[in-house]
Motif scaffolding. Sequence first.
Motif, short mmCIF file in Angstrom:
data_model
loop_
_atom_site.label_atom_id
_atom_site.label_comp_id
_atom_site.label_asym_id
_atom_site.label_seq_id
_atom_site.Cartn_x
_atom_site.Cartn_y
_atom_site.Cartn_z
N SER A 186 78.29 68.30 43.02
CA SER A 186 77.75 67.30 42.12
C SER A 186 76.70 66.45 42.81
O SER A 186 76.69 66.29 44.03
CB SER A 186 78.85 66.40 41.56
OG SER A 186 79.52 65.73 42.59
N THR A 187 75.78 65.96 42.02
CA THR A 187 74.83 64.94 42.42
C THR A 187 75.09 63.76 41.48
O THR A 187 75.87 63.90 40.54
CB THR A 187 73.38 65.43 42.26
OG1 THR A 187 73.14 65.58 40.85
CG2 THR A 187 73.17 66.78 42.96
N PRO A 188 74.44 62.64 41.69
CA PRO A 188 74.69 61.52 40.76
C PRO A 188 74.49 61.91 39.29
O PRO A 188 75.20 61.40 38.42
CB PRO A 188 73.67 60.47 41.21
CG PRO A 188 73.57 60.71 42.69
CD PRO A 188 73.65 62.21 42.85
N ASP A 189 73.58 62.83 39.00
CA ASP A 189 73.30 63.13 37.60
C ASP A 189 73.83 64.46 37.09
O ASP A 189 73.85 64.69 35.89
CB ASP A 189 71.77 63.10 37.36
CG ASP A 189 71.22 61.71 37.60
OD1 ASP A 189 71.91 60.74 37.21
OD2 ASP A 189 70.15 61.59 38.20
N THR A 190 74.25 65.35 37.99
CA THR A 190 74.68 66.67 37.52
C THR A 190 75.97 67.10 38.20
O THR A 190 76.30 66.64 39.29
CB THR A 190 73.63 67.75 37.86
OG1 THR A 190 73.53 67.84 39.28
CG2 THR A 190 72.27 67.43 37.28
#
Lengths: 270, 270, 270, 270
Positions: free
Chosen positions: B11-15
């Motif tokens: 994960s990243t902050p948005d995905t």
Amino acid sequence: MPEYPTALGASTPDTITLLGHDLAADVMGEVGFGELAFWLATQRRPSPGEVRVFEAVLAALADHGFTPTAIVTRLTYLSAPDSVQGALAAGLLGGGSRFLGVTEDCGRFLHEVIVAHDPLPAEEPGWDALALDTVRARRESGRLIPGLGHHVHKNGDPRTPRLFEIAEEEGLLGPHLSLFAAIGRVHPQVLGRTLPLNGAGVCGAALADLGLPLELLRGFALLARTAGLIGQLAEELRRPVANEIFLSVDLNNRSIPPEPFPSPDGGSHD
Amino acid sequence: MPEYPTALGASTPDTITLLGHDLAADVMGEVGFGELAFWLATQRRPSPGEVRVFEAVLAALADHGFTPTAIVTRLTYLSAPDSVQGALAAGLLGGGSRFLGVTEDCGRFLHEVIVAHDPLPAEEPGWDALALDTVRARRESGRLIPGLGHHVHKNGDPRTPRLFEIAEEEGLLGPHLSLFAAIGRVHPQVLGRTLPLNGAGVCGAALADLGLPLELLRGFALLARTAGLIGQLAEELRRPVANEIFLSVDLNNRSIPPEPFPSPDGGSHD
Amino acid sequence: MPEYPTALGASTPDTITLLGHDLAADVMGEVGFGELAFWLATQRRPSPGEVRVFEAVLAALADHGFTPTAIVTRLTYLSAPDSVQGALAAGLLGGGSRFLGVTEDCGRFLHEVIVAHDPLPAEEPGWDALALDTVRARRESGRLIPGLGHHVHKNGDPRTPRLFEIAEEEGLLGPHLSLFAAIGRVHPQVLGRTLPLNGAGVCGAALADLGLPLELLRGFALLARTAGLIGQLAEELRRPVANEIFLSVDLNNRSIPPEPFPSPDGGSHD
Amino acid sequence: MPEYPTALGASTPDTITLLGHDLAADVMGEVGFGELAFWLATQRRPSPGEVRVFEAVLAALADHGFTPTAIVTRLTYLSAPDSVQGALAAGLLGGGSRFLGVTEDCGRFLHEVIVAHDPLPAEEPGWDALALDTVRARRESGRLIPGLGHHVHKNGDPRTPRLFEIAEEEGLLGPHLSLFAAIGRVHPQVLGRTLPLNGAGVCGAALADLGLPLELLRGFALLARTAGLIGQLAEELRRPVANEIFLSVDLNNRSIPPEPFPSPDGGSHD
């Protein structure tokens, strides 16, 4: 002699039944695994829409990469490769209050509010009012709102709108999800800042709306995670990292002198 | 710093991605749970036919009534109701060589024969000849044939023909199932009596034909059983039997004098 | 009704007995914990010398720093702090063939040699001859000698001479330890290099000489480790490292594309 | 790179230390197992009197016959005899709030009262007054007193006076035990009937007086139980009962129709 009633698996020399159905003829090849898990937990066969929401929840919870549960399963397999069951069980034991518990806590929290309100709101403004009361009361008692906030997805957890959307499509956006959505809309008025509704929380709300037993919401997170941990083991078999994880800790240990407890100055237990 | 490669959750902050796909957009609501479990274990998306065979196996293994694993989960929940994860983990720990291991043993056994034969038979007579050699060799070395025989379903396990049928329908009756079927046909010539091909064994053959990792065949039985154990807990919540099971043992204990080990006459460890 | 015989704990409204003794009057305050564990496993009260050797073994196995079992217990506690039993159980599940199994493997290996030889040697040269045969046979069959070699203590494991010394002092240097010592003397003649007798192995030899059940040698290692894991948890409470361990893995994950299994070029299961 | 400090086990090629001491020279053969477990948990070496009280507690908790934990360990071993670690871990997982939790609950409860009162009473009348306040407050809030009452030992648990006696002999009857004794004297004035102080409760009080970490009191009960469960396995090996327990349940199953949840009349989750 005592008798032990059950509607689950039963067999005679010629037949095997599960939930009152012929396992071979009516279940195998006819019932998907998510559907069967739902059916086993509720003893009622879910509708296709219920299955879709349920499986969307399971997908959301199955694997989150190198969580403590995943690391634990890989390390346990490294240490005891003779026991796949031990590696999976060890990983599941991390499914407690902190990492997997939000789903259950959120479902229970929403449910407590809902059973205490009769009749429930029919429209969004009514839900917002109820949510506002709920968030205020919670805040006054100094407790956090389960399902609110995420340490990575600070601007929004992508699973949350998607699960609302799926529930909506299936006509299964019930009171728990409605209240959760309303909390997402109103909490900034009370808390003074906007937090995301997180994925674990929305999963708890959706499972509660499906009528699954609240005592076992954590169990569904664990079911999802079992599939994820098998994936972790499968990857560990081909691209092992557990030994390197172990060494990265062991080789960076730093020996310190013992620190007697309780401390000699009479420091308390706490 | 070491790096830990993984194709699973990230994960990243948005995905959030899982197996390289957008979890929210492409997995949730789109991928069934059995399908996802297969995908996680193999890192390839199974065909609908593969999913159907896989889920038929999971259905066959999910719950067999009051097995030791089910009793253990119920008793552990009785004793520690604060920890659903502990009750499920305890039940899974019974998934070893005796009760859930046949699936894995059978898959591995068939696979060993198959990888040692090239080319494999194309027709039934060829499979029968290979099966005859296999059963004879096994018998001469004094070992049992995994998957052969059942203490209840002596005249045939109803799961077995059904799983062959489903695999056939999906065009997935591969070499492991073919060899297993042939063993069912020829073993009376060697053993002098007819034993049923049992359900656990045919599940192992089917999972091996699906190309799932042999080291984890037991893991799939455990995944299926996790759903079953949640069903056991759900039933225990509404129709508890664990306390009565506990009492039926505890109240029928019979106190006997200690029996020193090793025995005083010098009896050996064994 | 079936009856369940046991010589272990039993109680009536007025009394509690353990192993046929009054628990309150004769066990509490009178019997040390190592002594009690030995007594429970063998149903005979050990001599003070046996207790001393047994407790020396438990001390040798209690804690080895940041082993996988220790890391697993700490990570599980991080993830599920509500369940101390889950954290301990998860750690113990790493006590399998690789990290804690040497003790059991070595005890069993030595025992197999010993029961096959009657009479046993009375003097060192006789043990050396038996050890030489044993090492040669093992080598010819391509198998390792359990208890030989250590990845850190290449020039000698300090626990080994100490445990021989304690057993000697207590007059408990029996056939398993004698054979193990002889293997330490003669193996260079066969293997062409000198390997240390490791601590886990000598513990297995000592436990076997004490007449403890071979099937449970791993169990004693796990008992020792339970004390060690409680120590790990106690330290984690005051000097937590689990979250940093978790982050050191999670933040160093590297996303890679899925690798379909079996490989597309038809690569086999293995 | 992060560093992981620890005062527990550490090793170099030539030495092994535990708690800052040379393991081979200073611990093996010198330190009993109960003493070592205490030392590991507190990083301070206990006095002989502390060891005696601690080991008396462990003896009191080691085995209570056919408890759920014992049955679970035996059934798990029946089902997965390849994994002793799994059988022990499964049994320990029953060490939660109901069967083994009283020890922890009682220690914590007493501690909360004690830390809130400064100075503590010096004499019995003062303790009685504090106990009376405590029991009254607890009763008014509708909560039970941990450690009070026993379903079998209705006229007194024989472990309780014995542990008081041992603590008294060793000069270790501290505030937790003093308050617990006073609760035993005064509670009939409030509750209107006399209940026994149970063994699990007095063990919690004694462990708290020893200064052991309250968060881990359950852990010491689990350490004691590990020894008991090894005893259960050792007896199971020679006098197996697990299969008969399994059959007594399985053969007395009674198939009933599924009971859909939530109930069709709209019955709630609870």
